[in-house]
Design a protein around this motif. Structure first.
Motif, PDB file in Angstrom:
ATOM      1  N   GLU A  79       0.728  -1.192   0.026  1.00  0.00           N
ATOM      2  CA  GLU A  79      -0.060   0.005  -0.139  1.00  0.00           C
ATOM      3  C   GLU A  79       0.801   1.139   0.080  1.00  0.00           C
ATOM      4  OE1 GLU A  79      -2.917   0.241   3.053  1.00  0.00           O
ATOM      5  OE2 GLU A  79      -3.790  -1.909   2.494  1.00  0.00           O
ATOM      6  N   LEU A  80       0.531   2.187  -1.009  1.00  0.00           N
ATOM      7  CA  LEU A  80       1.358   3.388  -1.089  1.00  0.00           C
ATOM      8  C   LEU A  80       0.502   4.538  -0.625  1.00  0.00           C
ATOM      9  CD1 LEU A  80       3.242   2.764  -4.420  1.00  0.00           C
ATOM     10  CD2 LEU A  80       4.202   2.135  -2.139  1.00  0.00           C
ATOM     11  N   THR A  81       1.199   5.611  -0.069  1.00  0.00           N
ATOM     12  CA  THR A  81       0.362   6.818   0.059  1.00  0.00           C
ATOM     13  C   THR A  81       0.262   7.707  -1.281  1.00  0.00           C
ATOM     14  OG1 THR A  81       2.150   8.132   0.339  1.00  0.00           O
ATOM     15  CG2 THR A  81       1.548   7.047   2.422  1.00  0.00           C
ATOM     16  N   ARG A  82      -0.759   8.523  -1.170  1.00  0.00           N
ATOM     17  CA  ARG A  82      -0.798   9.392  -2.353  1.00  0.00           C
ATOM     18  C   ARG A  82       0.352   9.833  -2.934  1.00  0.00           C
ATOM     19  NH1 ARG A  82      -5.691  13.442  -2.095  1.00  0.00           N
ATOM     20  NH2 ARG A  82      -6.903  11.646  -1.609  1.00  0.00           N
ATOM     21  N   ASP A  83       1.047  10.352  -2.084  1.00  0.00           N
ATOM     22  CA  ASP A  83       2.416  11.025  -2.389  1.00  0.00           C
ATOM     23  C   ASP A  83       3.546  10.014  -3.087  1.00  0.00           C
ATOM     24  OD1 ASP A  83       2.051  13.597  -1.704  1.00  0.00           O
ATOM     25  OD2 ASP A  83       3.384  13.861  -0.101  1.00  0.00           O
ATOM     26  N   GLU A  84       3.574   8.926  -2.463  1.00  0.00           N
ATOM     27  CA  GLU A  84       4.485   7.700  -2.960  1.00  0.00           C
ATOM     28  C   GLU A  84       3.735   7.186  -4.366  1.00  0.00           C
ATOM     29  OE1 GLU A  84       5.258   6.165   1.526  1.00  0.00           O
ATOM     30  OE2 GLU A  84       4.022   5.053   0.499  1.00  0.00           O
ATOM     31  N   GLU A  85       2.737   7.395  -4.425  1.00  0.00           N
ATOM     32  CA  GLU A  85       2.192   6.984  -5.781  1.00  0.00           C
ATOM     33  C   GLU A  85       2.585   7.971  -6.596  1.00  0.00           C
ATOM     34  OE1 GLU A  85       0.600   4.521  -6.991  1.00  0.00           O
ATOM     35  OE2 GLU A  85      -0.632   3.220  -5.314  1.00  0.00           O
ATOM     36  N   ARG A  86       2.254   9.060  -6.565  1.00  0.00           N
ATOM     37  CA  ARG A  86       2.705  10.390  -7.416  1.00  0.00           C
ATOM     38  C   ARG A  86       4.153  10.098  -7.907  1.00  0.00           C
ATOM     39  NH1 ARG A  86       0.348  15.084  -7.628  1.00  0.00           N
ATOM     40  NH2 ARG A  86       2.381  16.351  -7.374  1.00  0.00           N
ATOM     41  N   ILE A  87       4.929   9.754  -6.787  1.00  0.00           N
ATOM     42  CA  ILE A  87       6.297   9.729  -7.135  1.00  0.00           C
ATOM     43  C   ILE A  87       6.596   8.606  -8.401  1.00  0.00           C
ATOM     44  CG2 ILE A  87       8.623   9.066  -6.333  1.00  0.00           C
ATOM     45  CD1 ILE A  87       7.833  10.721  -3.730  1.00  0.00           C
ATOM     46  N   LEU A  88       5.760   7.407  -7.813  1.00  0.00           N
ATOM     47  CA  LEU A  88       5.963   6.205  -8.652  1.00  0.00           C
ATOM     48  C   LEU A  88       5.363   6.522 -10.217  1.00  0.00           C
ATOM     49  CD1 LEU A  88       6.734   3.334  -8.668  1.00  0.00           C
ATOM     50  CD2 LEU A  88       4.243   2.596  -7.832  1.00  0.00           C
ATOM     51  N   ASP A  89       4.394   7.432 -10.136  1.00  0.00           N
ATOM     52  CA  ASP A  89       3.819   7.725 -11.398  1.00  0.00           C
ATOM     53  C   ASP A  89       4.966   8.696 -12.289  1.00  0.00           C
ATOM     54  OD1 ASP A  89       1.780   6.328 -11.088  1.00  0.00           O
ATOM     55  OD2 ASP A  89       0.457   7.913 -10.529  1.00  0.00           O
ATOM     56  N   GLY A  90       5.947   9.318 -11.456  1.00  0.00           N
ATOM     57  CA  GLY A  90       6.816   9.930 -12.278  1.00  0.00           C
ATOM     58  C   GLY A  90       6.753  11.591 -12.126  1.00  0.00           C
ATOM     59  N   ARG A  91       5.602  11.913 -11.304  1.00  0.00           N
ATOM     60  CA  ARG A  91       5.325  13.331 -11.069  1.00  0.00           C
ATOM     61  C   ARG A  91       6.360  14.066 -10.382  1.00  0.00           C
ATOM     62  NH1 ARG A  91      -0.895  13.200 -10.319  1.00  0.00           N
ATOM     63  NH2 ARG A  91      -0.623  10.995 -10.286  1.00  0.00           N
ATOM     64  N   GLY A  92       7.372  13.323  -9.663  1.00  0.00           N
ATOM     65  CA  GLY A  92       8.477  13.816  -8.790  1.00  0.00           C
ATOM     66  C   GLY A  92       9.583  14.072  -9.603  1.00  0.00           C
ATOM     67  N   GLY A  93       9.510  13.599 -10.907  1.00  0.00           N
ATOM     68  CA  GLY A  93      10.905  13.530 -11.836  1.00  0.00           C
ATOM     69  C   GLY A  93      11.377  12.059 -11.906  1.00  0.00           C
ATOM     70  N   GLU A  94      12.163  11.970 -12.978  1.00  0.00           N
ATOM     71  CA  GLU A  94      12.464  10.414 -13.359  1.00  0.00           C
ATOM     72  C   GLU A  94      13.609   9.914 -12.248  1.00  0.00           C
ATOM     73  OE1 GLU A  94      11.492   8.340 -15.621  1.00  0.00           O
ATOM     74  OE2 GLU A  94      13.123   6.853 -15.429  1.00  0.00           O
ATOM     75  N   GLY A  95      14.145  10.622 -11.695  1.00  0.00           N
ATOM     76  CA  GLY A  95      15.399   9.949 -10.691  1.00  0.00           C
ATOM     77  C   GLY A  95      14.639   9.571  -9.473  1.00  0.00           C
TER      78      GLY A  95
END
Ligand code: F3S
Length: 377
Positions: free
Chosen positions: A2-18
């Motif tokens: 289970e991921l939090t909403r923020d973690e999902e966003r990062i996994l979707d690439g919305r925090g950048g590719e790195g």
């Protein structure tokens, strides 16, 4: 997992590719190990620093990841690299090696990692509290954190530790969970422990033959002894130990397998690692020497040349004491991850079973594994 909403966003690439890549690694590790979630960590120790061990392949991998302008979120320290830059020229490393090593260090620096370059981060400003979760790579520091400090870390690789450093979290499984930290077998030590190297031999003898979490009885090692013992235990697959009445999470459990460690087994551990009587140089500091260990060497005024590997913080004070003696103080690297074999060295004397094991198996050197007293007399 289970991921939090923020973690999902990062996994979707919305925090950048790195960051996406880092999150992908943590999620994959979590799923393989059936973790339910990610937990925050208070620090990271990253391995994979020496050009000798990571080579061009590792350097290119780091360059690609760093190209996404990543910065670490957690407080992160670094394992030893391949050389001490202060004395790299006089030591005789090749220009190519020096250049590649500098590139690796520059990449880690660009990510915001503290350039501690030691495998004893707990002696260099990265000392977690009891019970804190961290994500440490480097087997000797992992086992020291779990066993002696009572911090909690799984066995991270350089890559998974870096992913945790970027995200500031690690999957919740393994050594982060209470019930996975209990002893799984008991070792009654009947051999006489006379020297720090005996603890290294004990760790090697048990680590090469057994898995799980040993509870040692019959010994009272100081922290430096446990540092050597843990490093040797971790040459196999042991990443946590308890010592009756000594380590902070020591606990009695019922119905565990019981074994003994006799004088004969201590001797066998030494014999298994020794290949020469007369080494070219003596190398002390695997894991890196504390001030006390280093001062013991210096005060003994060795007859033979001794190289002491330690932290950058310890170097100036030790150099003062070592002036005029047969002792060289070296930081940021060690006898294993530095290419001693390329400097014309063919054999080393060590009081560390881990150093003996890897100097032979990684560097192809002959080894004398013995007590400090015997090595330097
Ligand atoms: Fe440290 Fe090098 Fe030994 S990294 S534990 S001194 S092999």
């Amino acid at each position: 997992m289970e991921l939090t909403r923020d973690e999902e966003r990062i996994l979707d690439g919305r925090g950048g590719e790195g960051k996406r890549k880092a999150m992908e690694i943590l999620v994959a590790m979590g799923e393989i190990n059936e973790a339910q979630r990610l937990i925050p960590i208070s620090s990271v120790q990253v391995s994979g620093v020496s050009y000798k061990t990571i080579g061009d392949h590792g350097l290119e991998f780091l360059k690609d990841w760093a190209a996404h302008d990543i910065k670490v979120k957690a407080f992160t320290t670094l394992n030893p690299g391949g050389l001490d830059i202060d004395i790299a020229g006089e030591m005789g490393y090749s220009k190519k090696f020096i250049k590649k090593q500098e590139q690796i260090i520059d990449i880690y620096k660009s990510m915001g990692i503290t350039l501690s370059c030691t495998c004893t981060p707990y002696l260099a400003g990265n000392l977690p509290e009891f019970g804190e979760s961290v994500a440490w790579a480097e087997s000797s520091s992992i086992i020291f954190a779990n066993s002696v400090i009572g911090a909690r870390t799984n066995v991270e690789s350089g890559v998974s530790a870096l992913a945790s450093a970027i995200i500031g979290k690690t999957p919740y499984y393994g050594f982060h969970i209470d019930e996975n930290r209990r002893p799984t077998f008991e070792v009654e030590v009947r051999a006489t422990m006379e020297d720090m190297s005996d603890y290294a031999a004990l760790g090697y003898g048990i680590g090469q033959e057994h898995d799980g979490i040993p509870l040692f009885r019959g010994i009272k090692p100081a922290k430096d002894g446990m540092k050597l013992m843990g490093a040797a235990l971790a040459t196999g697959s042991i990443s946590m130990f308890h010592v009756e009445g000594v380590t902070p999470e020591y606990i009695e459990v019922e119905k565990t397998e019981k074994i003994t460690f006799e004088q004969k087994e201590l001797k066998e551990a030494y014999d298994a690692l020794n290949t020469t009587e007369d080494p070219d140089i003596i190398c002390i500091g695997c894991p890196h020497c504390s001030i006390d260990e280093a001062m013991n060497v210096i005060k003994a005024d060795p007859k033979r040349e001794v190289w002491i590997f330690t932290t950058r913080q310890n170097k100036p004070v030790l150099e003062e004491h070592a002036r005029g003696k047969n002792v060289k103080i070296i930081c940021d690297t060690c006898m294993v991850v530095s290419p001693l074999e390329d400097l014309g060295i063919k054999s080393v004397g060590v009081n560390s079973a881990k150093a003996a094991f890897y100097c032979r198996n990684l560097s192809g050197l002959d080894v004398r594994f013995d007590s400090l007293k015997k090595l330097i007399s």
